[in-house]
Scaffold this motif. Structure first.
Motif, PDB file in Angstrom:
ATOM      1  N   LEU A  83      -4.050  -0.738  -2.872  1.00  0.00           N
ATOM      2  CA  LEU A  83      -5.095  -0.263  -3.883  1.00  0.00           C
ATOM      3  C   LEU A  83      -4.771   0.769  -4.888  1.00  0.00           C
ATOM      4  O   LEU A  83      -5.232   0.620  -5.964  1.00  0.00           O
ATOM      5  CB  LEU A  83      -5.715   1.188  -2.982  1.00  0.00           C
ATOM      6  N   TYR A  84      -3.847   1.187  -4.993  1.00  0.00           N
ATOM      7  CA  TYR A  84      -2.883   1.406  -7.190  1.00  0.00           C
ATOM      8  C   TYR A  84      -1.847   0.667  -7.386  1.00  0.00           C
ATOM      9  O   TYR A  84      -1.209   1.047  -7.941  1.00  0.00           O
ATOM     10  CB  TYR A  84      -2.605   2.791  -7.012  1.00  0.00           C
ATOM     11  N   GLY A  85      -2.023  -0.433  -6.960  1.00  0.00           N
ATOM     12  CA  GLY A  85      -1.001  -1.605  -7.323  1.00  0.00           C
ATOM     13  C   GLY A  85       0.671  -1.799  -6.888  1.00  0.00           C
ATOM     14  O   GLY A  85       1.010  -1.901  -7.938  1.00  0.00           O
ATOM     15  N   GLU A  86       0.573  -1.013  -5.745  1.00  0.00           N
ATOM     16  CA  GLU A  86       2.356  -0.838  -5.289  1.00  0.00           C
ATOM     17  C   GLU A  86       2.168  -1.123  -4.224  1.00  0.00           C
ATOM     18  O   GLU A  86       2.019  -1.053  -3.257  1.00  0.00           O
ATOM     19  CB  GLU A  86       2.202   0.928  -5.695  1.00  0.00           C
ATOM     20  N   ASP A  87       3.836  -1.254  -3.858  1.00  0.00           N
ATOM     21  CA  ASP A  87       4.183  -2.238  -2.695  1.00  0.00           C
ATOM     22  C   ASP A  87       4.138  -0.483  -2.036  1.00  0.00           C
ATOM     23  O   ASP A  87       4.784   0.533  -2.068  1.00  0.00           O
ATOM     24  CB  ASP A  87       5.899  -2.662  -2.411  1.00  0.00           C
ATOM     25  N   PRO A  88       3.954  -0.322  -0.482  1.00  0.00           N
ATOM     26  CA  PRO A  88       4.671   0.503   0.108  1.00  0.00           C
ATOM     27  C   PRO A  88       6.246   1.272  -0.006  1.00  0.00           C
ATOM     28  O   PRO A  88       6.697   0.658   0.788  1.00  0.00           O
ATOM     29  CB  PRO A  88       4.228  -0.005   2.101  1.00  0.00           C
ATOM     30  N   HIS A  89       6.248   2.411  -0.143  1.00  0.00           N
ATOM     31  CA  HIS A  89       7.629   3.052   0.410  1.00  0.00           C
ATOM     32  C   HIS A  89       7.621   2.992   1.773  1.00  0.00           C
ATOM     33  O   HIS A  89       7.173   3.273   3.040  1.00  0.00           O
ATOM     34  CB  HIS A  89       7.405   4.327  -0.450  1.00  0.00           C
ATOM     35  N   PRO A  90       9.657   3.072   2.119  1.00  0.00           N
ATOM     36  CA  PRO A  90       9.458   2.830   3.572  1.00  0.00           C
ATOM     37  C   PRO A  90       9.054   4.290   4.522  1.00  0.00           C
ATOM     38  O   PRO A  90       8.549   4.064   5.529  1.00  0.00           O
ATOM     39  CB  PRO A  90      10.623   3.435   3.760  1.00  0.00           C
ATOM     40  N   GLY A  91       8.257   5.450   3.907  1.00  0.00           N
ATOM     41  CA  GLY A  91       7.581   5.953   4.799  1.00  0.00           C
ATOM     42  C   GLY A  91       6.383   6.211   4.080  1.00  0.00           C
ATOM     43  O   GLY A  91       5.670   7.898   5.325  1.00  0.00           O
ATOM     44  N   THR A 134      -2.949   7.249  -9.703  1.00  0.00           N
ATOM     45  CA  THR A 134      -1.516   6.309  -8.222  1.00  0.00           C
ATOM     46  C   THR A 134      -1.316   7.381  -7.612  1.00  0.00           C
ATOM     47  O   THR A 134      -1.148   8.536  -8.497  1.00  0.00           O
ATOM     48  CB  THR A 134      -0.606   5.822  -9.218  1.00  0.00           C
ATOM     49  N   LEU A 135      -0.682   7.144  -7.357  1.00  0.00           N
ATOM     50  CA  LEU A 135       0.419   8.451  -6.076  1.00  0.00           C
ATOM     51  C   LEU A 135       1.196   8.291  -5.688  1.00  0.00           C
ATOM     52  O   LEU A 135       2.428   7.208  -6.418  1.00  0.00           O
ATOM     53  CB  LEU A 135      -0.409   8.412  -4.544  1.00  0.00           C
TER      54      LEU A 135
END
Length: 244
Positions: A83-91, A134-135
């Protein structure tokens, strides 16, 4: 009590919608998925004089914006980073991407209708993403500590002194000399969304409160309102819902 919705008046206490969360449970020997809300949110809102209404995050629920007087977006799972243009972090634990998009549509409709909105934890992050922000997907990597979500065997709140922007809505709600958070989050605002103003910070600079600029009452807080006895935010939401 007279409540005003989209220019038309009706009688009765204000109705505050609460975005539902879902979880698997075992009930009477059967496994099922339920929609729920934290009981404290319901109790605090009812005690402040409103009727809480659980809103399931199903397509089309945004149409209810013309039938409620305010919206509470509670804590929950991580938002889908797409939703904010990023791939997921492992966490990152983005469990409900379809519901994320429904919740964004509902929140957008509530804001467009001028309804008071309170976002709590995930709810504040959703407000930021809705406005193009973004987060930080895993705050300990940024802050250098786990104090915002203590790494303990049981659910533990992290306490942090708050710095509030003088004259802000949140400073008016938390009218005290030394406010503190009671938080449990591993994500936080990175880039602030357009149309938002940051109005509260932890000592390490983490944004702990945001407000929708030029909106009568649309506030997001990063701490776990509802997990402590403090009812001031719920009371403020209901007061805002009563205003013509």
């Amino acid at each position: 009590m007279e409540s005003v919705m989209n220019g038309s008046a009706r009688t009765g206490p204000p109705v505050i919608g609460i975005c539902a969360r879902t979880a698997p449970v075992a009930f009477q020997g059967d496994d099922m998925v339920v929609s729920f809300a934290l009981q404290a949110h319901l109790a605090f809102l009812a005690a402040a004089g409103c009727t809480p209404l659980l809103l399931p995050l199903l397509p089309g629920v945004e149409a209810v914006a013309d039938r409620i007087d305010g919206l509470l977006i509670p804590g929950g799972p991580d938002l889908d980073p797409a939703l904010y243009g990023e791939d997921p972090h492992p966490g990152t634990r983005a469990a409900t991407p379809d519901a994320d998009r429904v919740e964004l549509a509902l929140t957008r409709a509530a804001l467009d209708a001028g309804l008071p909105v309170l976002g709590v934890c995930r709810g504040m992050q959703l407000l930021n993403v809705l406005h193009g922000g973004t987060l930080h997907q895993h705050l300990p990597e940024v802050a250098g500590h786990d104090g915002h979500r203590p790494d303990t065997p049981s659910f533990t709140l992290g306490a942090h002194p708050l710095k509030l922007e003088p004259g802000s809505r949140i400073a008016g709600v938390l009218d005290e000399d030394a406010p503190q958070t009671a938080c449990h989050h591993h994500q936080a605002v990175n880039r602030l969304g357009a149309g938002l103003t940051a109005t509260g910070w932890a000592q390490d600079g983490t944004v702990e409160a945001v407000e929708v600029t030029d909106h009568p009452f649309a506030v997001g807080v990063q701490w776990e309102a509802g997990f402590t006895p403090d009812r001031r935010l719920h009371q403020a939401l209901v007061r805002a819902a009563r205003r013509p």
